[in-house]
Design a protein around this motif. Sequence first.
Motif, PDB file in Angstrom:
ATOM      1  N   GLY A 220       0.847  -1.176   0.000  1.00 33.44           N
ATOM      2  CA  GLY A 220       0.000   0.000   0.000  1.00 33.44           C
ATOM      3  C   GLY A 220       0.884   1.228   0.000  1.00 33.44           C
ATOM      4  O   GLY A 220       1.751   1.362   0.870  1.00 33.44           O
ATOM      5  N   ILE A 221       0.700   2.099  -0.970  1.00 39.38           N
ATOM      6  CA  ILE A 221       1.489   3.327  -1.050  1.00 39.38           C
ATOM      7  C   ILE A 221       0.740   4.421  -0.305  1.00 39.38           C
ATOM      8  O   ILE A 221      -0.398   4.748  -0.642  1.00 39.38           O
ATOM      9  CB  ILE A 221       1.734   3.730  -2.513  1.00 39.38           C
ATOM     10  N   ILE A 222       1.371   4.971   0.728  1.00 43.13           N
ATOM     11  CA  ILE A 222       0.723   5.951   1.589  1.00 43.13           C
ATOM     12  C   ILE A 222       1.476   7.275   1.518  1.00 43.13           C
ATOM     13  O   ILE A 222       2.702   7.318   1.674  1.00 43.13           O
ATOM     14  CB  ILE A 222       0.625   5.414   3.042  1.00 43.13           C
ATOM     15  N   ILE A 223       0.722   8.344   1.233  1.00 44.06           N
ATOM     16  CA  ILE A 223       1.277   9.694   1.149  1.00 44.06           C
ATOM     17  C   ILE A 223       0.334  10.633   1.887  1.00 44.06           C
ATOM     18  O   ILE A 223      -0.884  10.585   1.681  1.00 44.06           O
ATOM     19  CB  ILE A 223       1.441  10.147  -0.317  1.00 44.06           C
ATOM     20  N   ASP A 224       0.883  11.454   2.763  1.00 44.30           N
ATOM     21  CA  ASP A 224       0.078  12.392   3.553  1.00 44.30           C
ATOM     22  C   ASP A 224      -1.072  11.695   4.285  1.00 44.30           C
ATOM     23  O   ASP A 224      -2.185  12.224   4.376  1.00 44.30           O
ATOM     24  CB  ASP A 224      -0.487  13.501   2.652  1.00 44.30           C
ATOM     25  N   GLY A 225      -0.796  10.505   4.796  1.00 43.82           N
ATOM     26  CA  GLY A 225      -1.784   9.799   5.599  1.00 43.82           C
ATOM     27  C   GLY A 225      -2.890   9.118   4.826  1.00 43.82           C
ATOM     28  O   GLY A 225      -3.820   8.562   5.420  1.00 43.82           O
ATOM     29  N   GLU A 226      -2.825   9.144   3.508  1.00 46.12           N
ATOM     30  CA  GLU A 226      -3.869   8.542   2.686  1.00 46.12           C
ATOM     31  C   GLU A 226      -3.308   7.396   1.846  1.00 46.12           C
ATOM     32  O   GLU A 226      -2.173   7.461   1.373  1.00 46.12           O
ATOM     33  CB  GLU A 226      -4.508   9.584   1.767  1.00 46.12           C
ATOM     34  N   MET A 227      -4.117   6.359   1.655  1.00 44.79           N
ATOM     35  CA  MET A 227      -3.734   5.246   0.803  1.00 44.79           C
ATOM     36  C   MET A 227      -3.961   5.660  -0.646  1.00 44.79           C
ATOM     37  O   MET A 227      -5.096   5.809  -1.094  1.00 44.79           O
ATOM     38  CB  MET A 227      -4.556   4.003   1.145  1.00 44.79           C
ATOM     39  N   ILE A 228      -2.866   5.829  -1.381  1.00 45.76           N
ATOM     40  CA  ILE A 228      -2.954   6.294  -2.760  1.00 45.76           C
ATOM     41  C   ILE A 228      -3.198   5.133  -3.715  1.00 45.76           C
ATOM     42  O   ILE A 228      -3.934   5.253  -4.693  1.00 45.76           O
ATOM     43  CB  ILE A 228      -1.662   7.038  -3.163  1.00 45.76           C
ATOM     44  N   MET A 229      -2.583   4.001  -3.426  1.00 45.77           N
ATOM     45  CA  MET A 229      -2.724   2.833  -4.289  1.00 45.77           C
ATOM     46  C   MET A 229      -2.383   1.591  -3.483  1.00 45.77           C
ATOM     47  O   MET A 229      -1.527   1.630  -2.593  1.00 45.77           O
ATOM     48  CB  MET A 229      -1.805   2.957  -5.505  1.00 45.77           C
ATOM     49  N   CYS A 230      -3.051   0.481  -3.776  1.00 44.96           N
ATOM     50  CA  CYS A 230      -2.809  -0.750  -3.023  1.00 44.96           C
ATOM     51  C   CYS A 230      -3.031  -1.953  -3.925  1.00 44.96           C
ATOM     52  O   CYS A 230      -4.011  -2.000  -4.691  1.00 44.96           O
ATOM     53  CB  CYS A 230      -3.754  -0.814  -1.819  1.00 44.96           C
ATOM     54  N   GLY A 231      -2.123  -2.931  -3.851  1.00 44.10           N
ATOM     55  CA  GLY A 231      -2.269  -4.139  -4.652  1.00 44.10           C
ATOM     56  C   GLY A 231      -0.984  -4.935  -4.674  1.00 44.10           C
ATOM     57  O   GLY A 231      -0.020  -4.610  -3.963  1.00 44.10           O
ATOM     58  N   SER A 232      -0.949  -5.974  -5.495  1.00 40.54           N
ATOM     59  CA  SER A 232       0.267  -6.766  -5.621  1.00 40.54           C
ATOM     60  C   SER A 232       1.317  -5.961  -6.386  1.00 40.54           C
ATOM     61  O   SER A 232       0.985  -5.030  -7.130  1.00 40.54           O
ATOM     62  CB  SER A 232      -0.016  -8.078  -6.359  1.00 40.54           C
ATOM     63  N   ILE A 233       2.571  -6.341  -6.210  1.00 39.97           N
ATOM     64  CA  ILE A 233       3.653  -5.617  -6.873  1.00 39.97           C
ATOM     65  C   ILE A 233       3.452  -5.641  -8.389  1.00 39.97           C
ATOM     66  O   ILE A 233       3.562  -4.617  -9.070  1.00 39.97           O
ATOM     67  CB  ILE A 233       5.026  -6.218  -6.513  1.00 39.97           C
ATOM     68  N   GLY A 234       3.104  -6.806  -8.924  1.00 44.73           N
ATOM     69  CA  GLY A 234       2.902  -6.939 -10.359  1.00 44.73           C
ATOM     70  C   GLY A 234       1.747  -6.109 -10.876  1.00 44.73           C
ATOM     71  O   GLY A 234       1.836  -5.473 -11.934  1.00 44.73           O
ATOM     72  N   GLU A 235       0.653  -6.093 -10.136  1.00 41.89           N
ATOM     73  CA  GLU A 235      -0.525  -5.315 -10.542  1.00 41.89           C
ATOM     74  C   GLU A 235      -0.216  -3.821 -10.587  1.00 41.89           C
ATOM     75  O   GLU A 235      -0.679  -3.108 -11.481  1.00 41.89           O
ATOM     76  CB  GLU A 235      -1.673  -5.558  -9.560  1.00 41.89           C
TER      77      GLU A 235
END
Length: 258
Positions: A220-235
């Motif tokens: 899960g990529i988190i920036i400024d306290g928000e989840m920007i994107m989440c998934g498998s590395i390949g996806e």
Amino acid sequence: MKEVLKVEKLTKSFTLSKKQQKLENSDTRVKKAVSELSFSAYEGEIFGLLGPNGAGKTTTLRMLATLIKPDSGDAFIDGISVVKEPEKVRGKMGFLTSELKMEEFFTPNYLYDFFSDMHRIPNDIREKRKAQLFAKFGIDKFAEVRTANLSTGMKQKTSIVMSVVHDPDIIIFDEPTNGLDVITAKVVTDYLLELKAQGKTVILSTHIFSLVEKICDRVGIIIDGEMIMCGSIGELTKDKSLEDLFFDLYSQRKGENV
């Protein structure tokens, strides 16, 4: 796969002192560290929270570990609420963070017994597990050395062992390889993969792209306290590196080139 962790719209704010406002170049007294963060983690997987310093990763993990309460939202470990039943959650979870310092006067041997007592582990199980973990991390030779006299790497390995004395089903690591030499870092990452092979669920926060790409099943990529994107590395990455993806997202979020 069995869902072990379910995070539902966790939110947490802090009041800034005047000094903190100045350091952050902010006119506001209240900072929202985490904003309606949601994600899930499954049995036998390593889930990474990736983000820069100040993104809200540590605050998120501290809420999951029941060290601080969210302003709103909740998270569930095997269906148990971290807000309503924190004591039950602590019995199922291990937590490693650099913010929790070991008392430097005590030895690894003493600390292991202390944490085992906290979790009410029977003596026979305690001694067998202590021998296995101390041997795995090379702590056995330093079992009676005060923590103050241990190397940085040995302190980190000792901290890891203390966080798993009760053989928890879910283990949370906040920046587990930060500041470690390459040898100790490999010992730690190998252990995370071993926990995964045992069917444990591992949640880790980091800002190291290569670590995520090497060991995480999902991120899960988190920036400024928000989840920007989440998934498998390949996806998520597809035809680009995780690092390139992150900086594209960061630039879009901040409206600046990096």
